[in-house]
Write a protein that holds these residues in place. Sequence first.
Motif, PDB file in Angstrom:
ATOM      1  N   MET A 121     -13.739  74.199  47.961  1.00 29.48           N
ATOM      2  CA  MET A 121     -12.426  73.234  48.094  1.00 29.48           C
ATOM      3  C   MET A 121     -12.274  72.648  46.786  1.00 29.48           C
ATOM      4  O   MET A 121     -13.364  72.021  46.435  1.00 29.48           O
ATOM      5  CB  MET A 121     -12.432  72.569  49.458  1.00 29.48           C
ATOM      6  N   LYS A 122     -11.063  72.636  46.442  1.00 26.66           N
ATOM      7  CA  LYS A 122     -10.432  71.607  45.084  1.00 26.66           C
ATOM      8  C   LYS A 122      -9.416  70.577  46.197  1.00 26.66           C
ATOM      9  O   LYS A 122      -8.727  71.185  46.933  1.00 26.66           O
ATOM     10  CB  LYS A 122     -10.171  72.276  43.692  1.00 26.66           C
ATOM     11  N   THR A 135      -6.144  78.323  56.456  1.00 27.42           N
ATOM     12  CA  THR A 135      -5.468  77.776  56.176  1.00 27.42           C
ATOM     13  C   THR A 135      -5.946  77.897  54.216  1.00 27.42           C
ATOM     14  O   THR A 135      -7.006  76.926  54.685  1.00 27.42           O
ATOM     15  CB  THR A 135      -5.031  76.608  56.998  1.00 27.42           C
ATOM     16  N   THR A 136      -5.703  77.993  53.570  1.00 27.01           N
ATOM     17  CA  THR A 136      -5.501  78.263  51.977  1.00 27.01           C
ATOM     18  C   THR A 136      -5.924  76.612  51.417  1.00 27.01           C
ATOM     19  O   THR A 136      -5.991  76.323  50.457  1.00 27.01           O
ATOM     20  CB  THR A 136      -5.592  78.953  51.633  1.00 27.01           C
ATOM     21  N   ALA A 137      -4.758  75.769  51.719  1.00 24.56           N
ATOM     22  CA  ALA A 137      -4.107  74.545  51.011  1.00 24.56           C
ATOM     23  C   ALA A 137      -3.612  73.813  52.424  1.00 24.56           C
ATOM     24  O   ALA A 137      -2.747  74.315  53.390  1.00 24.56           O
ATOM     25  CB  ALA A 137      -2.721  75.150  50.445  1.00 24.56           C
ATOM     26  N   VAL A 138      -4.051  72.165  51.561  1.00 26.16           N
ATOM     27  CA  VAL A 138      -2.899  71.201  52.576  1.00 26.16           C
ATOM     28  C   VAL A 138      -2.785  69.685  52.022  1.00 26.16           C
ATOM     29  O   VAL A 138      -2.777  69.626  50.346  1.00 26.16           O
ATOM     30  CB  VAL A 138      -4.282  70.849  53.838  1.00 26.16           C
ATOM     31  N   GLY A 139      -1.918  69.340  52.733  1.00 28.82           N
ATOM     32  CA  GLY A 139      -1.621  67.793  52.034  1.00 28.82           C
ATOM     33  C   GLY A 139      -0.590  67.339  53.446  1.00 28.82           C
ATOM     34  O   GLY A 139      -0.135  67.435  54.321  1.00 28.82           O
ATOM     35  N   ILE A 185      -9.063  76.441  50.056  1.00 30.46           N
ATOM     36  CA  ILE A 185     -10.141  75.801  51.237  1.00 30.46           C
ATOM     37  C   ILE A 185     -10.751  77.170  52.108  1.00 30.46           C
ATOM     38  O   ILE A 185      -9.977  78.056  52.332  1.00 30.46           O
ATOM     39  CB  ILE A 185      -9.084  75.248  52.053  1.00 30.46           C
ATOM     40  N   GLY A 186     -11.770  77.298  52.186  1.00 30.81           N
ATOM     41  CA  GLY A 186     -12.778  78.342  52.751  1.00 30.81           C
ATOM     42  C   GLY A 186     -13.034  78.186  53.824  1.00 30.81           C
ATOM     43  O   GLY A 186     -12.587  76.725  54.362  1.00 30.81           O
ATOM     44  N   ALA A 190     -14.358  69.182  55.851  1.00 30.71           N
ATOM     45  CA  ALA A 190     -13.913  68.640  54.941  1.00 30.71           C
ATOM     46  C   ALA A 190     -12.099  68.283  54.488  1.00 30.71           C
ATOM     47  O   ALA A 190     -11.783  67.210  54.289  1.00 30.71           O
ATOM     48  CB  ALA A 190     -14.452  68.566  53.402  1.00 30.71           C
ATOM     49  N   ALA A 191     -10.747  69.507  54.956  1.00 32.06           N
ATOM     50  CA  ALA A 191     -10.333  69.021  54.281  1.00 32.06           C
ATOM     51  C   ALA A 191      -9.477  68.576  55.804  1.00 32.06           C
ATOM     52  O   ALA A 191      -8.424  67.714  55.374  1.00 32.06           O
ATOM     53  CB  ALA A 191      -8.877  70.552  54.666  1.00 32.06           C
TER      54      ALA A 191
END
Length: 193
Positions: free
Chosen positions: A1-2, A181-185, A102-103, A109-110
């Motif tokens: 995850m970045k 889910t590959t991205a969150v914010g 996100i894996g 972690a997310a």
Amino acid sequence: MKTQDRPLDQDDLALADLAEIQDWTVLAGPDGDESGPEVVRALVHRVMARTSWQPWPLQPGETIGDEMVSWGFVTPRRTTMIVFDGLVFADCPDSGWSAYEIGPDDIGAAEAGLDAHWPDHLALVTKYFGQPDYISDDSNPDFDDEWAPGAGADHRHLAVWMRPGAELRLYSMRPSKDPLTTAVGVGYAVYLD
């Protein structure tokens, strides 16, 4: 995850712009499935008549496509707002925390990242709009439908501020393994009545 973690400066300006609109009923358009140049022109005229926001200009030879249902505006604070008949959101790509790529093993972690950064976003919106009319998160078993049917679905956090003709929703996306889910914010939008 970045991840990327940027100051909330753009969001601060955008929320100041949104807070200046006292009555959103004058910006709301018809609730329909229409699209095209006439829909966009009507939207542009409505927004220009009631705000100091300037529409994106058409370049020479450029036309409004038949599929178009929204238009962009620039506020005096240089915020880009994307406006639909029933929705307004700020385009602030360089503001706030987000996670991407996100894996399946990154869900915890997310979630932790969202939980850590949610309070700063909430404090910023509260600075301009006062205490929310509703606030909850996905630890509440009734969360998905408590505010409104489906309002909490796919969200980890949700706060809502009511205004004449609209509600401002601050939310974070709920990370999930299935589907992944590959991205969150954390984001926000004004939903027009």
